[in-house]
Design an enzyme around this catalytic site. Structure first.
Site, PDB file in Angstrom:
ATOM      1  CE  LYS A 191      -2.159  -1.290   3.728  1.00 48.87           C
ATOM      2  NZ  LYS A 191      -1.594  -2.647   3.921  1.00 48.87           N
ATOM      3  CB  THR A 192       3.634   2.307   2.196  1.00 45.86           C
ATOM      4  OG1 THR A 192       2.854   2.031   3.348  1.00 45.86           O
ATOM      5  CG2 THR A 192       4.427   3.561   2.411  1.00 45.86           C
ATOM      6  CG  HIS A 405       5.211 -35.414  15.347  1.00 48.72           C
ATOM      7  ND1 HIS A 405       4.383 -35.235  16.427  1.00 48.72           N
ATOM      8  CD2 HIS A 405       4.927 -34.388  14.499  1.00 48.72           C
ATOM      9  CE1 HIS A 405       3.638 -34.160  16.247  1.00 48.72           C
ATOM     10  NE2 HIS A 405       3.951 -33.622  15.079  1.00 48.72           N
ATOM     11  CD  GLU A 406       7.422 -33.040  11.643  1.00 48.53           C
ATOM     12  OE1 GLU A 406       6.655 -32.809  10.686  1.00 48.53           O
ATOM     13  OE2 GLU A 406       7.330 -32.449  12.729  1.00 48.53           O
ATOM     14  CG  ASP A 482       0.872 -30.755  14.761  1.00 49.95           C
ATOM     15  OD1 ASP A 482       1.297 -29.884  13.984  1.00 49.95           O
ATOM     16  OD2 ASP A 482       1.495 -31.776  15.067  1.00 49.95           O
TER      17      ASP A 482
END
Ligand code: ADP
Ligand code: MG
Ligand code: ZN
Length: 591
Positions: A191-192, A405-406, A482
């Site tokens: 915007k600026t 976990h991942e 999560d």
């Protein structure tokens, strides 16, 4: 006096000093800043320099006078070096006269500016000078070419640029352009930047101020500043006045709590000035805000900020364009824009600019001459998840939990049809506190989200915790983020997206400030609120059960992929999919 060379001075105690004096060995004594320096004849008849601390010893002088000495005249030579002190007169001036003089000068200056502030000439001068005077920038180099994407905004603003070029042309027909345009959008969407670009394109003076600059310490200053601003602008027309973050002064005027006289006076003055000036002269007022819903209605009525220019977060093409604009400023090899743009879904222009800069910094760190795609990919992660924390020590057993976990997230994501493909899985800790993460990248830009894809997203989010439960039969704190995300999603599905059977299309929550975090407030009875909680819980439980199910029926993949991840620490989506295909065949059925 002897040269008391620091290196050769022997430190000793006062007792042995006195002893040496009494035994007639001391040649010279000097008192200086609380220390006694003296020379005495040593064992092999050399002269040795000594130092010891002085103590209050009134008999010392008598003792020195009475003592024998190896000096030719048989007397110890002694004196005291007194530090210089200011004369009493100088002390008096420093302590009493000078501060008074300073106060007098400050007082005179203040009363002088007060006098002219309220003086007959009506000219405005404020206290001090920091940020008080408004200057127009006249030679702005920013142009529309620096603003990537945002084509609708540029189109609307082009008309304003044309108007500023030739106000007469519009005046001839009798058309008056909107006096003001309001730039609205999330932070960092440019915007600026685009406001400056309008001034750069039109080559007109640019008065830029931030809303908060108006509201100052002394009542009446804000309004006076607005008056001054418009007066100056009228003299410099055609020109642009830009009020950044206008919500600081433009908030709804309301009675009661939180009303702020100073702010309201300033706002009133702004409204008056906007009505007062001749729209055909060529003064255009631009303002920017990311909280449009808080603005006073009076600001938005025709004749004031009647044009609203929406600045949106860039889409895929927009992100590519913004990356290109910023890559122009750094040396780079050929970059796979597509990968980087896809990985940055939801990022603002400011974030993309930051990513390019981080990549350039990384290239320098690595001792390279140009930015590569890998630099950009790494800096995307740095900006999203924080820098790599390579030296953080994680025990082998914890690393194992993180890996499972991942892989849990990744497996669940990969097995579902309405789910973005897995791009990367890593268990390198980040400074944000994340111990690892699974990055999914949408194949194509999505504008709409279906109920299925939202639900699948929740299933994916529960996948990490599910893996911990199935494999280790325990739960850890690793799933807190999560949980937060899953709950927020499930809640939105029920309260805002009409995705529960029970509440059909009833809106139960309203979003307060869409551009800043988007916090919500409930729009229902307490009874319903309790019921919403139950509905949210039901959704999450259903998703969690689904994820657990998927993981326990694919344990072979879990084990193989997790040990591969533990060994490599970072694996790509392709490597992961290879393991998946090895077990399930090339065209496994997604659920
Ligand atoms: P806002 O005022 O909307 O919060 P800014 O105009 O201050 O955002 O943008 C900050 C920076 O982000 C800009 O200086 C620019 O470097 C970058 N940026 C944002 N949007 C764009 C865009 N559309 N094209 C190029 N750069 C952009
Ligand atoms: Mg801004
Ligand atoms: Zn997780």
């Amino acid at each position: 006096m002897p040269a008391f060379n620091e290196q050769q001075i022997v430190k000793t105690d006062y007792g042995s000093f006195i002893e040496k004096v009494d035994s007639g060995k001391v040649k010279e004594v000097m008192l200086k800043s609380g220390q006694v320096y003296f020379t005495a004849v040593g064992a092999d008849s050399n002269t040795v320099a000594y130092q010891t601390g002085a103590i209050n010893d009134p008999e010392l002088v008598d003792r020195l006078l009475a003592a024998d000495s190896p000096n030719p005249d048989g007397k110890i030579a002694f004196n005291q070096i007194v530090p210089q002190e200011n004369s009493p007169l100088l002390n008096f001036i420093l302590l009493w006269v000078l501060p008074g003089l300073i106060f007098y000068l400050i007082w005179r200056q203040a009363s002088k500016s007060l006098r002219s502030r309220f003086g007959a000439d009506g000219n405005f001068l404020s206290f001090g000078n920091a940020g008080s005077k408004i200057y127009a920038e006249s030679d702005i180099k920013t142009t529309f070419a620096d603003v990537a994407g945002q084509d609708e905004a540029k189109e609307t603003l082009t008309e304003i640029v044309n108007f500023l070029h030739k106000p007469e042309k519009y005046a001839e027909i009798g058309a008056s352009l909107p006096k003001g345009a309001l730039l609205v959008g999330p932070p960092g969407t440019g915007k600026t930047l685009i406001a400056r670009a309008v001034a750069g394109e039109a080559k007109v003076p640019f008065f830029a101020l931030s809303g908060s600059e108006f509201v100052q310490m002394f009542v009446g200053m804000g309004a006076a500043k607005v008056r001054d601003l418009f007066k100056q602008a009228a003299q410099k027309a055609p020109c642009i006045i830009f009020i950044d973050e206008i919500d600081a002064i433009g908030k709804k005027r309301d009675a009661g709590f939180g009303s702020n006289d100073e702010r309201e006076q300033t706002l009133n003055q702004l409204l008056t000035e906007m009505d007062g000036f001749d729209g055909r002269k060529g003064v255009v007022i631009l303002a920017a805000t990311n909280r449009p819903e808080t603005l006073d209605k009076a600001l938005l009525r025709p004749g004031r900020f009647d044009r609203r220019i929406q600045m949106e977060l860039p889409d895929l093409e927009g992100r590519k364009a913004i990356l290109e604009v910023h890559l122009r400023k750094v040396k780079h090899e050929s970059i796979d824009m597509d990968i980087v743009a896809r990985a940055t879904a939801g990022s603002s222009g400011a974030e993309l600019a930051n990513i390019v800069n981080e990549a350039a910094l990384r290239a320098v760190r690595m001792g390279r001459q140009a930015v590569t795609t890998a630099d950009l990919e790494e800096s995307v992660e740095t900006v999203i998840a924080g820098a790599q924390k390579k030296n953080k020590v994680i025990s082998a057993s914890e690393k194992k939990i993180v890996a499972y976990h991942e892989i849990g997230h990744a497996l669940v994501a990969a097995l579902q049809s309405h789910s973005a493909p897995v791009h990367k899985i890593t268990i390198i800790p980040r400074t944000s506190g994340a111990l690892g993460y699974t990055m999914q990248v949408e194949g194509e830009e999505q504008v709409l989200q279906s109920k299925e894809s939202l639900f699948n997203r929740i299933v994916t989010l529960t996948g990490g915790r599910s893996a911990e439960e199935v494999v280790f039969n325990t739960v850890t704190t690793g799933a807190s983020n999560d949980i937060e995300q899953a709950t927020r999603l499930a809640r939105a599905m029920v309260t805002r997206f009409g995705m529960s059977e029970q509440y059909d299309m009833m809106g139960l929550e309203t979003v307060n400030n869409a551009y800043l975090g988007g916090d919500t407030s409930l729009a229902c009875s307490a009874d319903t609120a309790a019921d919403i909680d139950r509905e949210v819980l039901r959704l999450i439980k259903e998703a969690h059960a689904k994820a657990k199910d998927m993981i326990s029926s694919h344990m072979d993949i879990m084990h193989e992929a997790s040990s591969f991840l533990m060994e490599k620490e970072t694996i790509t989506g392709d490597e992961f999919m290879q393991i998946l295909r090895k077990h399930l065949g090339d065209d496994f059925i997604k659920v």
